[in-house]
Design an enzyme around this catalytic site. Structure first.
Site, PDB file in Angstrom:
ATOM      1  N   ASP A  20      33.764  40.554  51.623  1.00  0.00           N
ATOM      2  CA  ASP A  20      35.172  40.213  52.493  1.00  0.00           C
ATOM      3  C   ASP A  20      35.060  40.578  53.987  1.00  0.00           C
ATOM      4  OD1 ASP A  20      36.176  39.221  49.883  1.00  0.00           O
ATOM      5  OD2 ASP A  20      36.691  41.288  49.453  1.00  0.00           O
ATOM      6  N   ARG A 100      42.796  54.374  49.316  1.00  0.00           N
ATOM      7  CA  ARG A 100      43.402  53.511  50.062  1.00  0.00           C
ATOM      8  C   ARG A 100      44.174  54.057  51.335  1.00  0.00           C
ATOM      9  NH1 ARG A 100      39.128  51.102  49.485  1.00  0.00           N
ATOM     10  NH2 ARG A 100      39.093  49.331  48.298  1.00  0.00           N
ATOM     11  N   ASP A 129      45.422  46.290  46.434  1.00  0.00           N
ATOM     12  CA  ASP A 129      44.754  47.089  47.950  1.00  0.00           C
ATOM     13  C   ASP A 129      45.593  46.621  48.883  1.00  0.00           C
ATOM     14  OD1 ASP A 129      43.291  48.828  46.518  1.00  0.00           O
ATOM     15  OD2 ASP A 129      41.222  47.824  47.053  1.00  0.00           O
ATOM     16  N   SER A 181      32.734  42.274  42.057  1.00  0.00           N
ATOM     17  CA  SER A 181      33.599  42.764  43.111  1.00  0.00           C
ATOM     18  C   SER A 181      33.611  44.540  42.588  1.00  0.00           C
ATOM     19  CB  SER A 181      34.807  42.230  42.877  1.00  0.00           C
ATOM     20  OG  SER A 181      35.920  43.069  43.897  1.00  0.00           O
TER      21      SER A 181
END
Length: 412
Positions: A20, A100, A129, A181
């Site tokens: 990404d 995060r 996320d 992923s």
């Protein structure tokens, strides 16, 4: 609120070097007036994933890369407070979730230092996320514009991302066949996508390369491994009688747990954005730490504190999962947890065997367990006292039954 692209001259990008974020650098330059892109990689223990990151970021168009060592901050200020709370989300030990806010806080610090016009991230519009990053950004830079390419571009799949990368000469470490992923840090590794999207498919635990932090229980040793953990006020301080930092304890537990097939979870979880999603998580050291801490609490916490803490752990886990780390409620719950941990000091021994964690002993000077009182043998406990206790404790039940049977005289 729509972003005025003409005002975007400098963007700070949360950069992992994965699929990404790798293509976001050229995409930002193409779609935001050839803006300067500053990549920021937060090191939360993803190890070799950071290798060659600066070269890759610069080659794909970034002006510079910040690689920030956040490992101690991540462990001490996010992992340990969550572990002390006993918080999880539907059995998931929150490995991506509490990383995060740690990364996002550091991201904002760089953006403010660099005078950035916006912050960008590579989170999809389907995932959790995006919420975790953006709520943390709002907590420290409430006026900062946020660019989320997945909510803007025409790319619809990871296959199309690979097409874009190949067209723009962006080097990738994955291929179309192994395109899970993944999210990796010192606490866990997650796997999503490909064959796991069919809930009828069994994960290929025994296939070489699928599990990265350990082995399948089937391939674990036929003899158990014993491990002891010492805690002070709920914080791990030693492993096998060797004092070390919480971070190094986790790393050592990852090694011991991994080789014994500990901490593998296959779950269909309820995402914040409303859909269900299947994931396989590896959390070998974390699973051991949660288990040992829980065992010690059975000795050191009174019944009502333990039960209330277990209730609030659900709320704590939901806050972490939902990206609400920097909120008054999470801070208040952490204050409650810290109070409960004042007496959680002692030692726990576990036996690790083929995916199992077996309690093999626990000791604490603050233990509320009394062998003298609890014994089935002779003790000073007066068993006749139970009669009066049961009479009073059961009085509401008895009165209700008497009323229903018409045996209690009621004054008219």
């Amino acid at each position: 609120m729509a972003i005025d692209k003409a005002k975007i001259k400098k963007v700070v990008l949360a950069y992992s070097g994965g699929l990404d974020t790798s293509i976001i650098i050229p995409w930002l330059k193409e779609n935001y007036n050839n803006c300067e892109v500053i990549a920021v990689a937060g090191n939360v223990g993803q190890a070799d994933e950071l290798d060659g990151l600066e070269e890759k970021a610069l080659k794909t168009g970034a002006s510079k890369l910040y690689c920030l060592d956040l490992t101690d901050d991540y462990v001490d200020n996010y992992i340990i407070p969550t572990m002390k709370a006993g918080a999880m989300y539907e059995e998931y030990l929150l490995g991506t979730s509490h990383a995060r806010p740690c990364i996002a806080k550091a991201l904002v610090e760089v953006a403010l230092k660099e005078g950035a016009d916006a912050i960008a991230h590579g989170c999809t519009g389907k995932g959790n996320d995006q919420v975790r990053f953006e709520l943390a950004i709002k907590a420290f830079a409430p006026d900062m514009p946020i660019i989320a390419p997945w909510r803007e571009w025409t790319i619809k799949s990871r296959e199309e991302e690979i097409d874009y990368a190949e067209a723009h000469n962006v080097p990738l470490k994955i291929n179309r066949e192994t395109n899970y992923s993944k999210d990796k840090n010192l606490w866990h590794l997650s796997h999503e996508g490909l064959d796991l999207e069919d809930t009828g498919n069994e994960p290929t635990y025994e296939k070489k390369g699928f599990l990265e932090m350990g082995v399948s229980p089937i391939n674990a040793p036929d003899v158990p491994t014993y491990v002891t953990l010492d805690f002070e006020k709920g914080i791990p301080v030693a492993i096998n009688d060797e004092k070390m930092s919480a971070k190094n304890i986790i790393l050592k537990l990852n090694e011991l747990g991994g080789k014994n097939g500990i901490g593998i979870l296959d779950i269909v979880e309820n995402r914040l954005v409303g859909m269900k999603c299947r994931g396989v998580y590896e959390t070998p050291g974390g699973a051991i730490l949660y288990k040992a801490h829980s065992v010690l609490e059975t000795l050191c916490l009174d019944k009502y504190t333990m039960h209330e803490k277990q209730k609030l752990a659900i709320t704590f886990g939901e806050l972490v999962y939902n990206g609400q780390w920097f909120t008054p409620l999470r801070e208040a719950l952490s204050a409650f947890v810290d109070k409960t941990q004042e007496k959680v000091t002692g030692k726990v021994r576990l036996k690790l065997y083929k995916g199992n964690m077996i309690n093999a002993g626990a000791w604490s000077d603050n233990s509320l367990y009394s062998e003298e009182i609890a014994t089935f043998g002779e003790s000073d406990y007066n068993q006749k006292d139970a009669e009066g206790f049961i009479t009073l404790f059961g009085l509401p039940v008895q009165v209700q039954a008497l009323v229903e049977q018409g045996k209690l005289n009621q004054k008219k």
